[in-house]
Each structure stands twice: as structure tokens, then as C-alpha cells.
Motif scaffolding. Structure first.
Motif, short mmCIF file in Angstrom:
data_model
loop_
_atom_site.label_atom_id
_atom_site.label_comp_id
_atom_site.label_asym_id
_atom_site.label_seq_id
_atom_site.Cartn_x
_atom_site.Cartn_y
_atom_site.Cartn_z
N LYS A 75 0.82 -1.22 0.00
CA LYS A 75 0.00 0.00 0.00
C LYS A 75 0.85 1.27 0.00
O LYS A 75 0.31 2.38 -0.04
CB LYS A 75 -0.94 0.01 1.21
N VAL A 76 2.15 1.10 0.05
CA VAL A 76 3.07 2.23 0.06
C VAL A 76 3.94 2.17 -1.18
O VAL A 76 4.39 1.09 -1.58
CB VAL A 76 3.95 2.21 1.34
N LYS A 77 4.18 3.33 -1.79
CA LYS A 77 5.08 3.37 -2.95
C LYS A 77 6.46 3.80 -2.49
O LYS A 77 6.65 4.89 -1.96
CB LYS A 77 4.57 4.33 -4.02
N LEU A 78 7.43 2.91 -2.67
CA LEU A 78 8.81 3.19 -2.31
C LEU A 78 9.69 2.86 -3.50
O LEU A 78 9.56 1.79 -4.10
CB LEU A 78 9.24 2.37 -1.10
N ALA A 79 10.57 3.77 -3.86
CA ALA A 79 11.51 3.54 -4.96
C ALA A 79 12.91 3.93 -4.51
O ALA A 79 13.10 4.95 -3.84
CB ALA A 79 11.11 4.35 -6.18
N LEU A 80 13.87 3.09 -4.84
CA LEU A 80 15.27 3.33 -4.53
C LEU A 80 16.09 3.17 -5.81
O LEU A 80 15.86 2.23 -6.57
CB LEU A 80 15.78 2.34 -3.48
N ALA A 126 17.98 12.36 -11.49
CA ALA A 126 17.45 12.69 -10.15
C ALA A 126 15.95 12.95 -10.21
O ALA A 126 15.19 12.47 -9.36
CB ALA A 126 18.18 13.89 -9.58
N SER A 127 15.51 13.70 -11.21
CA SER A 127 14.09 14.00 -11.35
C SER A 127 13.27 12.75 -11.63
O SER A 127 12.23 12.50 -11.00
CB SER A 127 13.88 15.03 -12.46
N ASP A 128 13.76 11.93 -12.55
CA ASP A 128 13.01 10.72 -12.93
C ASP A 128 12.87 9.75 -11.76
O ASP A 128 11.84 9.07 -11.63
CB ASP A 128 13.73 9.99 -14.08
N ASN A 129 13.86 9.69 -10.90
CA ASN A 129 13.84 8.72 -9.81
C ASN A 129 13.27 9.25 -8.50
O ASN A 129 13.27 8.55 -7.49
CB ASN A 129 15.26 8.18 -9.58
N PHE A 148 30.37 11.14 -9.80
CA PHE A 148 29.23 11.38 -8.92
C PHE A 148 28.62 10.04 -8.55
O PHE A 148 28.25 9.26 -9.43
CB PHE A 148 28.18 12.26 -9.60
N LEU A 149 28.55 9.75 -7.24
CA LEU A 149 27.86 8.57 -6.74
C LEU A 149 26.54 9.04 -6.17
O LEU A 149 26.51 9.87 -5.26
CB LEU A 149 28.68 7.86 -5.65
N MET A 150 25.44 8.54 -6.72
CA MET A 150 24.13 9.10 -6.40
C MET A 150 23.15 8.04 -5.92
O MET A 150 23.18 6.90 -6.38
CB MET A 150 23.57 9.81 -7.64
N ASN A 151 22.31 8.46 -4.98
CA ASN A 151 21.21 7.62 -4.53
C ASN A 151 19.96 8.47 -4.51
O ASN A 151 19.99 9.63 -4.09
CB ASN A 151 21.47 7.04 -3.14
N ALA A 152 18.86 7.91 -4.98
CA ALA A 152 17.58 8.60 -4.95
C ALA A 152 16.56 7.72 -4.23
O ALA A 152 16.53 6.51 -4.41
CB ALA A 152 17.09 8.90 -6.36
N LEU A 153 15.76 8.35 -3.39
CA LEU A 153 14.73 7.63 -2.64
C LEU A 153 13.41 8.38 -2.81
O LEU A 153 13.35 9.60 -2.68
CB LEU A 153 15.10 7.55 -1.17
N TYR A 154 12.35 7.63 -3.12
CA TYR A 154 11.02 8.23 -3.25
C TYR A 154 10.05 7.44 -2.37
O TYR A 154 10.03 6.21 -2.41
CB TYR A 154 10.54 8.19 -4.70
N PHE A 155 9.28 8.16 -1.56
CA PHE A 155 8.30 7.52 -0.68
C PHE A 155 6.96 8.24 -0.79
O PHE A 155 6.91 9.46 -0.75
CB PHE A 155 8.79 7.57 0.78
#
Length: 239
Positions: A75-80, A126-129, A148-155
Motif C-alpha cells: 500500500k506504500v510506494k517506495l523507490a530506490l 534525479a528528477s526521474d527517480n 558522482f555517486l548518487m542515490n535517490a529515494l522516493y516515498f
């Protein structure tokens, strides 16, 4: 790591802020894979990994954690997402890139950092993720930047127990000191856990199937005073 990161940043940045210990840990663990010697030992200590853990074990823990987080609550949207963008011509060792691909599922690309298109590529990633929540992370690429080492998190999640929107009203929110500002404030009888301690009150509000929660800690004194005394031990006591 999360508590130390928050308290150090909050003391330096006297403004509203949001940071993700998970994102910081992921990006720095990617970096850890490219280190050795004193740099490796110091970074590993900063990340609070046990001294006897090997880098392979650390990577497996990361893979296991993210795999669980992504499916634990339907029920939760999480993207990494992870990515590595490096300057064309900069020599990157193949074993490092292979590990980033297999253990961190990272998007990897060599870019010509002298071209504006490289800046567009990185910002678009960054925007897409983050579903457009973070449209830009860089204004320019400095001449000495090589990677550049990058991590994106979306909740995104809905409260497990919904507030009645009709009960929302303006109420005073107290800022540091004696000032207050009226803000829209939710009100209702909702399922939650609460606790109090010396100098604070706290409430835990669950999302979705209750596998994710938001813990809100409200200092009884000033925010700056509370941050000074906020430790991992106090966080563990609260939770």
C-alpha cells in the motif's frame, strides 16, 4: 549514523531541512567499495558497520535491506535507485563497476563533463527517480570533478488511519523562542502510539499496512537545546 548526521546538519543549517540517512548510507557504502587503507577504516567506522564485517557482507546486507523495503508494504510506494556518472577518460576499475552493477543495481555512465548535456543527464536522472520531487541536484560541474555517486529515494504513503479533513483548522505552531505562526493542523482520533520523556513528547503514525511509520518528536523546550541532547540512545528510547 542517521541521528549523528541529523544533529550535525541541524546545528549548521538553521532552517527547515529534510535528509535521508538511508540515501546517505547507500551512497557512502558505494564509495566504501572504492576505498582501502585508512580511508576504508575511517569511512567504515563513520557508517557504524561492525569492525569484523567484510565489504562483501556489507554489500549483502544492503541488498537484503533494500529488497525487503521495496516489497514489505504493497500500500506504500517506495523507490530506490543508485547511479554512477564519471568523467570520460577517468580510469575506473572494472571490479568496482561490476560490484556497483550487481550489488547496488546502479546505472553507470561515462559522460563528457565539459558538455552541458552531462548536467542535463544527471539532473534528469534525479528528477526521474524522485517522481519530479527533486528536479535538479547540480547547477554546474566543476573542472576537478571526476565522479558522482548518487542515490535517490522516493516515498509516498497514505496514513493507515485517516484524519477527517473537515476537522482541519488553523492552530498556532510554536517556532524556536516565543514566536508562533498559525498553520493548518489535522485533528482526529487515529490509531497511534505516543510516549513522553524528559524534554519531549513523541507520536508514531503508521502508513499503509503499518510496516512504515512516521515518528514525530516535539521538544518541550527550544529545538536547538533538544538537538544538542538528541542521541542514538534517546532515539532508541523513543522508538
Amino acid at each position: 549514523l542517521g541521528v549523528e548526521l541529523f544533529t550535525k546538519v541541524a546545528r549548521e543549517e538553521n532552517k527547515n531541512l529534510m535528509l535521508s540517512p538511508l540515501s546517505a548510507s547507500a551512497a557512502l557504502t558505494m564509495l566504501l567499495n572504492g576505498c582501502n587503507g585508512d580511508t576504508y577504516d575511517q569511512l567504515k567506522g563513520t557508517l557504524k558497520y561492525p569492525a569484523d564485517m567484510t565489504i562483501s557482507e556489507i554489500n549483502e546486507v544492503y541488498k537484503s535491506l533494500t529488497a525487503q523495503l521495496l516489497v514489505i508494504d504493497p500500500k506504500v510506494k517506495l523507490a530506490l535507485a543508485n547511479a554512477i556518472f564519471y568523467r570520460q577518460g577517468f580510469s575506473v576499475k572494472s571490479p568496482f563497476l561490476n560490484t556497483m552493477n550487481t550489488d547496488f543495481d546502479a546505472e553507470i555512465a561515462g559522460l563528457d563533463f565539459n558538455l552541458p548535456a552531462s548536467l542535463t543527464t544527471i539532473n534528469k536522472w534525479a528528477s526521474d527517480n524522485t517522481n519530479g520531487k527533486i528536479p535538479k541536484v547540480l547547477d554546474e560541474i566543476s573542472g576537478d570533478a571526476v565522479m558522482f555517486l548518487m542515490n535517490a529515494l522516493y516515498f509516498k504513503g497514505d496514513w493507515s488511519y485517516q484524519f477527517d479533513e473537515a476537522l482541519t483548522s488553523d492552530r498556532p505552531f510554536h517556532t524556536d523562542g516565543s514566536n508562533s505562526v498559525d498553520v493548518s493542523t489535522m485533528k482526529g482520533d487515529v490509531g497511534s502510539k505516543v510516549t513522553t520523556g524528559t524534554g519531549y513528547k513523541a507520536i508514531e503514525l503508521p502508513y499503509g499496512c503499518t510496516n512504515f511509520t512516521m515518528v514525530v518528536v516535539v521538544p518541550e523546550g527550544t529545538l536547538s537545546d533538544f538537538i544538542t541532547s538528541f542521541t542514538a540512545e534517546k532515539w532508541n528510547t523513543i522508538t
